[in-house]
Design an enzyme around this catalytic site. Structure first.
Site, PDB file in Angstrom:
ATOM      1  N   ASP A  81       0.828  -1.209   0.000  1.00 44.99           N
ATOM      2  CA  ASP A  81       0.000   0.000   0.000  1.00 44.99           C
ATOM      3  C   ASP A  81       0.862   1.259   0.000  1.00 44.99           C
ATOM      4  O   ASP A  81       2.036   1.232   0.347  1.00 44.99           O
ATOM      5  CB  ASP A  81      -0.954   0.005   1.197  1.00 44.99           C
ATOM      6  CG  ASP A  81      -0.225  -0.146   2.530  1.00 44.99           C
ATOM      7  OD1 ASP A  81       0.805  -0.847   2.579  1.00 44.99           O
ATOM      8  OD2 ASP A  81      -0.670   0.434   3.530  1.00 44.99           O
ATOM      9  N   GLU A 139      -0.693  -1.871   5.211  1.00 44.06           N
ATOM     10  CA  GLU A 139       0.161  -1.799   6.400  1.00 44.06           C
ATOM     11  C   GLU A 139       0.031  -0.453   7.099  1.00 44.06           C
ATOM     12  O   GLU A 139       0.197  -0.361   8.319  1.00 44.06           O
ATOM     13  CB  GLU A 139       1.625  -2.034   5.998  1.00 44.06           C
ATOM     14  CG  GLU A 139       2.582  -2.192   7.177  1.00 44.06           C
ATOM     15  CD  GLU A 139       3.053  -0.870   7.774  1.00 44.06           C
ATOM     16  OE1 GLU A 139       3.263  -0.819   9.011  1.00 44.06           O
ATOM     17  OE2 GLU A 139       3.195   0.105   7.025  1.00 44.06           O
ATOM     18  N   GLU A 140      -0.260   0.585   6.342  1.00 44.76           N
ATOM     19  CA  GLU A 140      -0.173   1.950   6.859  1.00 44.76           C
ATOM     20  C   GLU A 140      -1.359   2.380   7.729  1.00 44.76           C
ATOM     21  O   GLU A 140      -1.216   3.300   8.533  1.00 44.76           O
ATOM     22  CB  GLU A 140      -0.031   2.943   5.703  1.00 44.76           C
ATOM     23  CG  GLU A 140       1.217   2.772   4.856  1.00 44.76           C
ATOM     24  CD  GLU A 140       2.490   3.186   5.575  1.00 44.76           C
ATOM     25  OE1 GLU A 140       2.415   3.661   6.733  1.00 44.76           O
ATOM     26  OE2 GLU A 140       3.574   3.037   4.981  1.00 44.76           O
TER      27      GLU A 140
END
Length: 395
Positions: A81, A139-140
């Protein structure tokens, strides 16, 4: 097999860079990575592997490479991402999606792992075990993709998990490692304080929510200075204080948002307990009512010491022209949802240095001008390749 794998990776360096640049030009935000996931799925079409898509709470992809012999099962993870950042680099492959940028090197993570996976597929008959390639979404942004992939059950047979992060902490060719707690965990808080509004000339007829909120901002810092051991690491940041009003009107309510970081599970529990205790005290002291939202996002990332020692040994013994130095890196202040894999399986998450050439003070991850030395992509592929070969004792 080791030398054959490294020769294959070297011959495909340009392809790794090409993939990274394509992904960099076409970034997608967390939980919206539909086209990126399809690109990854298309890469594996026609290959002798099992591909599972839409894994977890988004667009996760798990690719299973079954070796020619029975043995342990490991996971190799890369995230894909991007971030909501307007890119300010000067590269010819700049983001085509305004306001979205691969500013944390996830494009590089995905590029190296695609090619490494492809090489391992070619050589899979020599592998005494199974390798699961984990292409992870989101992930963010909490809750992230890692926990949901772990909870999917597709990884239940794993013995260990490995991952890397590109970081501009040294020149390309340097590989770093850190055993034990290595990345901070993080939590999010939102506090709404309800008082009673009134006229600035008559504070005795009102109950000022701004005063109560200001006290909380200051008092919260005493949790770090007076409730944690001097040897523990913790941070409380109140990043938003929504108290805008008129100069002569006493606010009836305010809303605060904060970011909390910690390096151990014990510190996490202490901070959460003390924040909740402080909020209760705020209600008593100021006669306000409080609504607290407290969410534990990512746990601290714990690198299994024994496994990390093995990884460092594999890399130090590589004797490879592209891996110039292997050294211990410090623990990192940010958070990483790779921590969810490490909670369930003994894992090692290590670092690939990527400072651009002739740059003394590089822009760090998440900066609009973040960039990498693309030579680091081959280093990443080789480093993880050496770990795979060392783990399975493949010469």
């Amino acid at each position: 097999m080791k030398s054959i794998l490294m020769e294959m990776l070297e011959s495909r360096k340009d392809e790794i860079i090409k993939i990274r640049r394509h992904l960099h030009e076409n970034p997608e935000l967390s939980f919206k990575e539909e086209k990126t996931a399809q690109y990854i799925i298309d890469f594996y079409k026609g290959k002798n592997v099992e591909v599972q898509s839409n894994v977890g709470n988004g667009y996760g992809v798990v690719v299973t490479i079954k070796g020619g012999k029975s043995g342990k099962t490991i996971g190799l993870r890369a995230d894909f991402d991007a971030l909501p950042i307007v890119e300010e680099t000067d590269v010819p492959f700049k983001s085509k999606n305004e306001g979205v940028m691969h500013a944390c090197a996830h494009d590089g993570h995905t590029a190296y792992l695609l090619i490494l996976a492809d090489c391992l597929i070619t050589l899979k008959d020599e592998i005494p075990g199974t390798i699961k390639i984990i292409h992870q979404h989101a992930e963010e942004v909490p809750p992230g993709g890692a926990r949901s992939i772990v909870e999917s059950g597709l990884l239940d047979d794993l013995d260990n998990v490995f991952g890397i992060h590109l970081l501009p902490m040294d020149e390309a060719g340097v590989v770093g490692y850190h055993a034990g707690y290595s990345f901070n965990g993080r939590a999010y808080l939102k506090l709404k304080i309800q008082g009673r509004g009134g006229h600035g000339s008559s504070p005795h007829l009102a109950n000022d929510a701004i005063v109560a909120g200001s006290h909380f901002v200051t008092a919260a810092q005493t949790i770090i200075s007076r409730r944690l051991s001097p040897f523990d690491i913790g941070v409380i940041t109140i990043g938003s204080f929504d108290g805008k009003g008129t100069f002569n009107v006493i606010k009836d309510s305010v809303e605060l948002e904060g970011d909390i970081r910690y390096m151990t599970v014990e510190t996490k529990e202490t901070i959460e307990k003390e924040v909740k205790r402080l909020v209760k005290g705020l209600e008593v002291e100021f006669g306000v009512t409080c609504e607290l939202t407290y969410t534990n996002d990512y746990p601290p990332l714990y690198n299994d010491p024994a496994l990390t020692e093995r990884v460092a040994e594999f890399l130090m013994n590589a004797n490879d022209k592209d891996i110039k130095e292997v050294k211990e890196f410090p623990a990192m202040p940010p958070s990483e949802d790779f921590a969810y894999y490490a909670e369930k399986f003994p894992s090692c998450f290590f670092y690939i240095a990527c400072t651009p050439k002739r740059v003394e003070k590089p822009y760090f991850n998440h900066h609009p001008k973040f960039d990498i030395d693309e030579d680091a992509l081959l280093v990443a592929a080789k480093a993880v390749g050496y770990v795979v070969c060392g783990y399975y004792e493949l010469d």
